[in-house]
Scaffold this motif. Sequence first.
Motif, PDB file in Angstrom:
ATOM      1  N   ARG A   1       0.828  -1.206   0.000  1.00 49.10           N
ATOM      2  CA  ARG A   1       0.000   0.000   0.000  1.00 49.10           C
ATOM      3  C   ARG A   1       0.865   1.259   0.000  1.00 49.10           C
ATOM      4  O   ARG A   1       0.533   2.250  -0.646  1.00 49.10           O
ATOM      5  N   ALA A   2       1.974   1.220   0.721  1.00 47.84           N
ATOM      6  CA  ALA A   2       2.868   2.381   0.775  1.00 47.84           C
ATOM      7  C   ALA A   2       3.428   2.682  -0.614  1.00 47.84           C
ATOM      8  O   ALA A   2       3.499   3.843  -1.036  1.00 47.84           O
ATOM      9  N   ARG A   3       3.840   1.635  -1.324  1.00 50.53           N
ATOM     10  CA  ARG A   3       4.352   1.842  -2.684  1.00 50.53           C
ATOM     11  C   ARG A   3       3.293   2.466  -3.577  1.00 50.53           C
ATOM     12  O   ARG A   3       3.566   3.364  -4.373  1.00 50.53           O
ATOM     13  N   GLU A   4       2.084   1.961  -3.431  1.00 45.67           N
ATOM     14  CA  GLU A   4       0.959   2.463  -4.212  1.00 45.67           C
ATOM     15  C   GLU A   4       0.721   3.944  -3.923  1.00 45.67           C
ATOM     16  O   GLU A   4       0.546   4.762  -4.835  1.00 45.67           O
ATOM     17  N   LEU A   5       0.727   4.305  -2.618  1.00 44.36           N
ATOM     18  CA  LEU A   5       0.504   5.700  -2.240  1.00 44.36           C
ATOM     19  C   LEU A   5       1.617   6.600  -2.756  1.00 44.36           C
ATOM     20  O   LEU A   5       1.369   7.709  -3.225  1.00 44.36           O
ATOM     21  N   LEU A   6       2.860   6.108  -2.676  1.00 47.42           N
ATOM     22  CA  LEU A   6       3.984   6.914  -3.145  1.00 47.42           C
ATOM     23  C   LEU A   6       3.896   7.116  -4.654  1.00 47.42           C
ATOM     24  O   LEU A   6       4.209   8.191  -5.162  1.00 47.42           O
ATOM     25  N   ARG A   7       3.457   6.086  -5.358  1.00 48.09           N
ATOM     26  CA  ARG A   7       3.238   6.263  -6.810  1.00 48.09           C
ATOM     27  C   ARG A   7       2.184   7.331  -7.060  1.00 48.09           C
ATOM     28  O   ARG A   7       2.318   8.193  -7.913  1.00 48.09           O
ATOM     29  N   ARG A   8       1.130   7.258  -6.256  1.00 49.85           N
ATOM     30  CA  ARG A   8       0.028   8.188  -6.438  1.00 49.85           C
ATOM     31  C   ARG A   8       0.458   9.638  -6.248  1.00 49.85           C
ATOM     32  O   ARG A   8      -0.062  10.535  -6.909  1.00 49.85           O
ATOM     33  N   VAL A   9       1.408   9.875  -5.345  1.00 55.19           N
ATOM     34  CA  VAL A   9       1.882  11.256  -5.149  1.00 55.19           C
ATOM     35  C   VAL A   9       3.118  11.539  -5.987  1.00 55.19           C
ATOM     36  O   VAL A   9       3.778  12.565  -5.820  1.00 55.19           O
TER      37      VAL A   9
ATOM     38  N   ILE B   1       2.266  13.571   2.596  1.00 60.67           N
ATOM     39  CA  ILE B   1       0.850  13.371   2.284  1.00 60.67           C
ATOM     40  C   ILE B   1       0.546  11.874   2.168  1.00 60.67           C
ATOM     41  O   ILE B   1      -0.452  11.384   2.712  1.00 60.67           O
ATOM     42  N   ALA B   2       1.445  11.156   1.498  1.00 65.67           N
ATOM     43  CA  ALA B   2       1.272   9.700   1.401  1.00 65.67           C
ATOM     44  C   ALA B   2       1.257   9.084   2.796  1.00 65.67           C
ATOM     45  O   ALA B   2       0.446   8.197   3.101  1.00 65.67           O
ATOM     46  N   ARG B   3       2.133   9.561   3.665  1.00 64.88           N
ATOM     47  CA  ARG B   3       2.188   9.045   5.028  1.00 64.88           C
ATOM     48  C   ARG B   3       0.874   9.306   5.753  1.00 64.88           C
ATOM     49  O   ARG B   3       0.365   8.452   6.476  1.00 64.88           O
ATOM     50  N   ALA B   4       0.338  10.510   5.558  1.00 63.21           N
ATOM     51  CA  ALA B   4      -0.923  10.836   6.232  1.00 63.21           C
ATOM     52  C   ALA B   4      -2.070   9.983   5.704  1.00 63.21           C
ATOM     53  O   ALA B   4      -3.016   9.688   6.431  1.00 63.21           O
ATOM     54  N   LEU B   5      -1.970   9.568   4.450  1.00 62.13           N
ATOM     55  CA  LEU B   5      -3.050   8.770   3.862  1.00 62.13           C
ATOM     56  C   LEU B   5      -2.928   7.292   4.197  1.00 62.13           C
ATOM     57  O   LEU B   5      -3.886   6.527   4.014  1.00 62.13           O
ATOM     58  N   ALA B   6      -1.755   6.898   4.685  1.00 63.90           N
ATOM     59  CA  ALA B   6      -1.479   5.472   4.861  1.00 63.90           C
ATOM     60  C   ALA B   6      -2.420   4.809   5.854  1.00 63.90           C
ATOM     61  O   ALA B   6      -2.675   3.619   5.778  1.00 63.90           O
ATOM     62  N   MET B   7      -2.932   5.595   6.793  1.00 61.14           N
ATOM     63  CA  MET B   7      -3.830   5.027   7.800  1.00 61.14           C
ATOM     64  C   MET B   7      -5.286   5.046   7.324  1.00 61.14           C
ATOM     65  O   MET B   7      -6.193   4.823   8.110  1.00 61.14           O
ATOM     66  N   ARG B   8      -5.498   5.351   6.055  1.00 62.81           N
ATOM     67  CA  ARG B   8      -6.836   5.452   5.468  1.00 62.81           C
ATOM     68  C   ARG B   8      -7.746   6.361   6.309  1.00 62.81           C
ATOM     69  O   ARG B   8      -8.819   5.962   6.774  1.00 62.81           O
ATOM     70  N   PRO B   9      -7.301   7.615   6.494  1.00 56.01           N
ATOM     71  CA  PRO B   9      -8.056   8.512   7.372  1.00 56.01           C
ATOM     72  C   PRO B   9      -9.350   8.979   6.709  1.00 56.01           C
ATOM     73  O   PRO B   9      -9.458   9.002   5.480  1.00 56.01           O
ATOM     74  N   GLU B  10     -10.283   9.356   7.544  1.00 55.11           N
ATOM     75  CA  GLU B  10     -11.528   9.931   7.035  1.00 55.11           C
ATOM     76  C   GLU B  10     -11.412  11.444   6.900  1.00 55.11           C
ATOM     77  O   GLU B  10     -12.175  12.078   6.184  1.00 55.11           O
ATOM     78  N   ILE B  11     -10.463  12.001   7.652  1.00 52.64           N
ATOM     79  CA  ILE B  11     -10.225  13.441   7.629  1.00 52.64           C
ATOM     80  C   ILE B  11      -8.731  13.658   7.418  1.00 52.64           C
ATOM     81  O   ILE B  11      -7.912  12.904   7.932  1.00 52.64           O
TER      82      ILE B  11
END
Lengths: 215, 257
Positions: B133-141, B164-174
């Motif tokens: 998932r981290a790789r995916e998020l880093l690709r996304r940013v 930003i990827a780090r903040a998204l890693a926990m699948r936050p709602e906010i």
Amino acid sequence: MSWDVLADNAGLFWHGFQTTLLLALASWAVAASLSIVVAPLRVAPLAALRAAATAYVEFTRNVPPIVIVFFAYFALPNLGVELSPFAAVVAGVGFYGGAMFAEIIRSGISAIPRGQYESATAQGMSFVQAMRLVILPQALRLVVPPLGTETINIIKNTSLGAAVSMGEILGTANLVGSRTFAYVVVFVGAGVLYLALTLPTAAAFNALERRLARR
Amino acid sequence: MGQPEMHGAGIGAAGPVAIEFRDVHKRYGDLHVLKGIDLRVAAGEVVVVVGPSGSGKSTLIRCINRIEAIDAGDITVLGVPVAARGTDIRALRRRIGMVFQQFNLYPHKTALENVMLAPVKVAGVPRGEAEQRARELLRRVGIGEKHGAYPAALSGGQQQRVAIARALAMRPEIILFDEPTSALDPEMIREVLDVMRGLAHTGITMVVVSHEMGFAREVADRIVFVDDGMIVEERPPLEFFDDARHERTKAFLSKIL
Ligand SMILES: Nc1ncnc2c1ncn2[C@@H]1O[C@H](COP(=O)(O)OP(=O)(O)O)[C@@H](O)[C@H]1O
Ligand SMILES: [Mg+2]
């Protein structure tokens, strides 16, 4: 001067050297374990924990370590705790070294920007997790040189073993000296044996510092 | 208290409420920094907070995940009373991502490790899954190829995108942004705003403190103008920029536009 005294008593000195090495390793382990817990407590969210950690550090490092060794060896039996000379020295030197280490590590912790702790806790980490995973790994890198200096102090402080009749390096030198009167030879020999422990330790910490700097 | 409030709210805030401030006050010693903040943010809404330096924007946003404690009033986030004793704040924080002005990446960890750390250690996600998932998020940013780099080897813009990827890693709602581009060189601001723009369309609730008025105009559902610890005006961007009502808003806008 008869330098033969050293060769004639090589077995005793070798044993003394090993004893010092063991005392140093055990004391270092005590000091390191204590400090890795105490240093974060110095900045813990709970005031009572901070106060307890501060009390330990300030009392311990402002008392000569020999007082703690004597307390452990001569006073604790009166309180029902019998310690071997080895354990008493490890307790005294380890306790003292722990306070010194804790103070060094705390200075490292306070050099880490506040934002590191904030981003760790904002991610849901507990205080302990934030310390263990984020703050301490950074803080320890900053304080490798003073930790090396204090490690060498721990090695030197194990010579307090001589004060409770242990046969570590200094105690052995004293013993052989009193038998042979070759005091110059035995204490020069003792100094050399300490250097054989402290110089490689200093070199190891320098190497560690250089390796971390490269990263 | 405790359950999400489902009734409609103020301007732009229809549907479930993600964040609600009620008469919130905050002081630093004698300094009264938040002077009765009332604010509702609907789930999925993008709110941009603007205002002069020192007006209390950072303090306001940092109260949402209790990085700052409040002195009076209450804050409900995702149905949870933030300031209440007994609130499991760590559980709540896992549902709220945060991006800081100074990035605050963990310098002793690679980009990939930065993103994986909390999922593995806080949420207990298995390493393999977290890494994927981290790789995916880093690709996304847009950091895909740099996942092994340490923060010091990345530009400011790259660091902020990792953050930003780090903040998204926990699948936050906010997700909260406190001046995410203010520490960046001009040429890097855009790459970060692009990522944020993409995020705004995913339905995540965003609260963004920013001086990027172009971004605010384009992406915000609502702009909240804070001055001297109070919300002076909250309006949809077009109204806010073209038809500010309050003198203080006009004065602020005349300075920055
Ligand atoms: N930890 C703190 N201690 C004391 N004063 C603070 C602290 N944080 C912020 N302040 C003060 O509170 C006011 C609001 O700060 P802040 O919320 O950072 O404003 P903004 O983000 O709008 O620039 C400022 O006057 C600032 O100096
Ligand atoms: Mg600010």
